[in-house]
Design an enzyme around this catalytic site. Structure first.
Site, short mmCIF file in Angstrom:
data_model
loop_
_atom_site.label_atom_id
_atom_site.label_comp_id
_atom_site.label_asym_id
_atom_site.label_seq_id
_atom_site.Cartn_x
_atom_site.Cartn_y
_atom_site.Cartn_z
N HIS A 170 0.86 -1.21 0.00
CA HIS A 170 0.00 0.00 0.00
C HIS A 170 0.89 1.25 0.00
O HIS A 170 1.40 1.66 1.04
CB HIS A 170 -0.89 -0.02 1.24
N HIS A 173 -2.71 7.01 -1.13
CA HIS A 173 -3.72 7.66 -0.29
C HIS A 173 -3.19 8.40 0.92
O HIS A 173 -3.92 8.61 1.89
CB HIS A 173 -4.79 6.62 0.17
N TYR A 175 -0.81 7.48 3.15
CA TYR A 175 -0.26 6.71 4.28
C TYR A 175 1.27 6.69 4.17
O TYR A 175 1.85 7.41 3.37
CB TYR A 175 -0.88 5.30 4.31
C1 LIG Z 1 -14.90 1.06 3.22
C2 LIG Z 1 -13.67 1.35 2.41
C3 LIG Z 1 -12.42 1.02 2.91
C4 LIG Z 1 -11.25 1.25 2.14
N1 LIG Z 1 -10.04 0.81 2.62
C5 LIG Z 1 -8.95 0.86 1.82
C6 LIG Z 1 -7.74 0.21 2.19
O1 LIG Z 1 -7.63 -0.46 3.24
N2 LIG Z 1 -6.69 0.30 1.35
C7 LIG Z 1 -6.77 1.00 0.18
O2 LIG Z 1 -5.78 1.06 -0.57
N3 LIG Z 1 -7.91 1.61 -0.21
C8 LIG Z 1 -9.00 1.52 0.56
N4 LIG Z 1 -10.20 2.05 0.13
C9 LIG Z 1 -10.30 2.62 -1.22
C10 LIG Z 1 -10.77 1.54 -2.22
O3 LIG Z 1 -9.82 0.51 -2.38
C11 LIG Z 1 -11.07 2.14 -3.59
O4 LIG Z 1 -9.88 2.64 -4.14
C12 LIG Z 1 -12.11 3.23 -3.55
O5 LIG Z 1 -13.22 2.83 -2.75
C13 LIG Z 1 -12.61 3.58 -4.95
O6 LIG Z 1 -13.21 2.45 -5.53
P1 LIG Z 1 -14.83 2.38 -5.64
O7 LIG Z 1 -15.24 3.69 -6.20
O8 LIG Z 1 -15.07 1.21 -6.57
O9 LIG Z 1 -15.37 2.17 -4.27
C14 LIG Z 1 -11.36 1.86 0.89
C15 LIG Z 1 -12.63 2.22 0.40
C16 LIG Z 1 -13.78 1.96 1.14
C17 LIG Z 1 -15.12 2.32 0.56
#
Ligand SMILES: Cc1cc2nc3c(=O)[nH]c(=O)nc-3n(C[C@H](O)[C@H](O)[C@H](O)COP(=O)(O)O)c2cc1C
Length: 369
Positions: A170, A173, A175
């Site tokens: 990772h 975002h 981190y």
């Molecule tokens: C509930 C939730 C938790 C997430 N946790 C992570 C995470 O642990 N690691 C990460 O790289 N992105 C995380 N994301 C981002 C998602 O991987 C993804 O990039 C983002 O939701 C956009 O995709 P979507 O529009 O299909 O939801 C999270 C998103 C959501 C909704």
């Protein structure tokens, strides 16, 4: 009614990854692992997505063995006792015919003292800053850097030993790894700060250490993003040339697949071309790439693990995605909220049962259904 999904349903292979199709479950933190250990409910949650036919599952972020890696209650660890829990997850997904990689995570300066598992530990980051101008945390020493690199390498080693199909680092975002990439949070004047090349050094050293542990044939995915949870408009690079400079050393260090995180997959990355970030990365490196962002939904992801992961959105078609994948702009697509809402999302899309899909509603976060 959506188009024929054939371009998404082609198999994909890269080293240890042999995927039945090109649709991945995006990593999504669920904060439902009591004592930081994924339990049967977590295994069942991932099993249902594998049964629903996704080619790859990228697990929720799971924290490496470093004192400041976690920052949230019930976010699963990736060391010690938690590994037995992960074994059950891997087995459940494989039994259902799926493939799975863990997303290895260090939250960096996002960690707030008072949160688990070691409540007194401050946030660790390149310069003590979790966001530009917000610098109350611990600036990492060279020893800290070496410790974290080792922790990622050991996590990858354990992932391979447990039978995971590869590993994702990772680096996105805002981190820890991204805090090194981002000039806004990396104010160091040593070899880990300053130039874009220096800001990439920490990630490169992690990738190289991971590679040394897992060998040549185990797939290493790096997730990175221009956007940060601290600033959705932040950018690491402004031009294709800069992007190429950023990526080349990461390829050299051993990245096999770049997971290029956008909040809207259809947005062009640079003026003058409609290629998205994953499209540019594939073009510039020749490596396979994974895209992501609002697939099947009409609203963006918003939020973070502290404020809550929002982004309620209605159902939308995926015609543009199918067109881009038919052109091989990128190789894989990650789907987040749509798959969180409904483990059968892909199956329903394949069968044209779109009217059975519910909008994404963050009340879905209340259970591991
Ligand atoms: C509930 C939730 C938790 C997430 N946790 C992570 C995470 O642990 N690691 C990460 O790289 N992105 C995380 N994301 C981002 C998602 O991987 C993804 O990039 C983002 O939701 C956009 O995709 P979507 O529009 O299909 O939801 C999270 C998103 C959501 C909704």
């Amino acid at each position: 009614m959506s188009k024929d999904l054939a371009p998404l349903l082609r198999p994909f292979a890269c080293k240890s990854l042999n995927l039945a199709n090109r649709v991945a479950m995006a990593p999504m933190t669920r904060m439902r692992s009591p004592g930081y250990i994924p339990d049967d409910a977590v295994a069942g949650y991932y099993r249902r997505r594998a049964e629903g036919g996704v080619g790859l599952i990228v697990t929720e972020g799971t924290t490496v063995n470093h004192v400041a890696a976690n920052g949230y209650e019930q976010v699963p660890a990736f060391h010690g006792e938690a590994l037995a829990g992960w074994q059950a997850v891997v087995d459940a997904v494989h039994e259902a015919g799926g493939s799975i990689v863990p997303q290895l995570w260090h939250v960096g300066g996002i960690r707030r003292p008072g949160t688990g598992p070691d409540k007194d530990v401050p946030g660790y980051s390149p310069s003590g800053c979790h966001a530009p101008g917000k610098c109350k945390g611990h600036a990492m020493s060279k020893q800290d850097i070496d410790d974290v690199i080792r922790a990622f390498a050991e996590g990858a080693r354990d992932a391979k030993a447990l039978g995971f199909d590869g590993v994702e680092i990772h680096g996105a975002h805002g981190y820890l790894i991204d805090q090194f990439f981002w000039a806004g949070t990396n104010l160091r004047d040593d070899e880990y700060g300053g130039s874009l090349d220096n800001r990439g050094r920490f990630a490169r050293e992690i990738i190289a250490a991971v590679r040394a542990e897992v060998g040549e044939d185990f797939a290493i995915i790096l997730r990175f993003s221009q956007w940060k949870q601290q600033d959705y408009s932040a950018r690491l690079v402004e031009t294709p040339d800069e992007l190429a400079q950023f990526l080349a050393p990461l390829v050299e260090a051993g990245v096999d697949i770049f997971h290029c995180s956008q909040r809207r997959f259809w947005e062009p990355e640079f003026d003058g071309s409609d290629l998205n970030l994953a499209g540019w990365v594939k073009k510039l490196t020749g490596k396979p790439t994974m895209s992501v962002g609002s697939v099947g939904l009409d609203g963006d992801f918003i939020g973070n693990a502290q404020t809550g992961m929002g982004g309620d959105a209605g159902v939308s078609d995926i015609d543009e995605l199918v067109e881009r994948m038919a052109r091989d702009e990128f190789d894989l697509i990650a789907v987040g909220r749509a798959l969180l809402q409904d483990p059968q999302w892909l199956q329903k899309m394949r069968e044209g049962r779109v009217e059975e899909l519910a909008p994404y509603d963050k009340s879905a976060l209340a259970t591991l259904s």
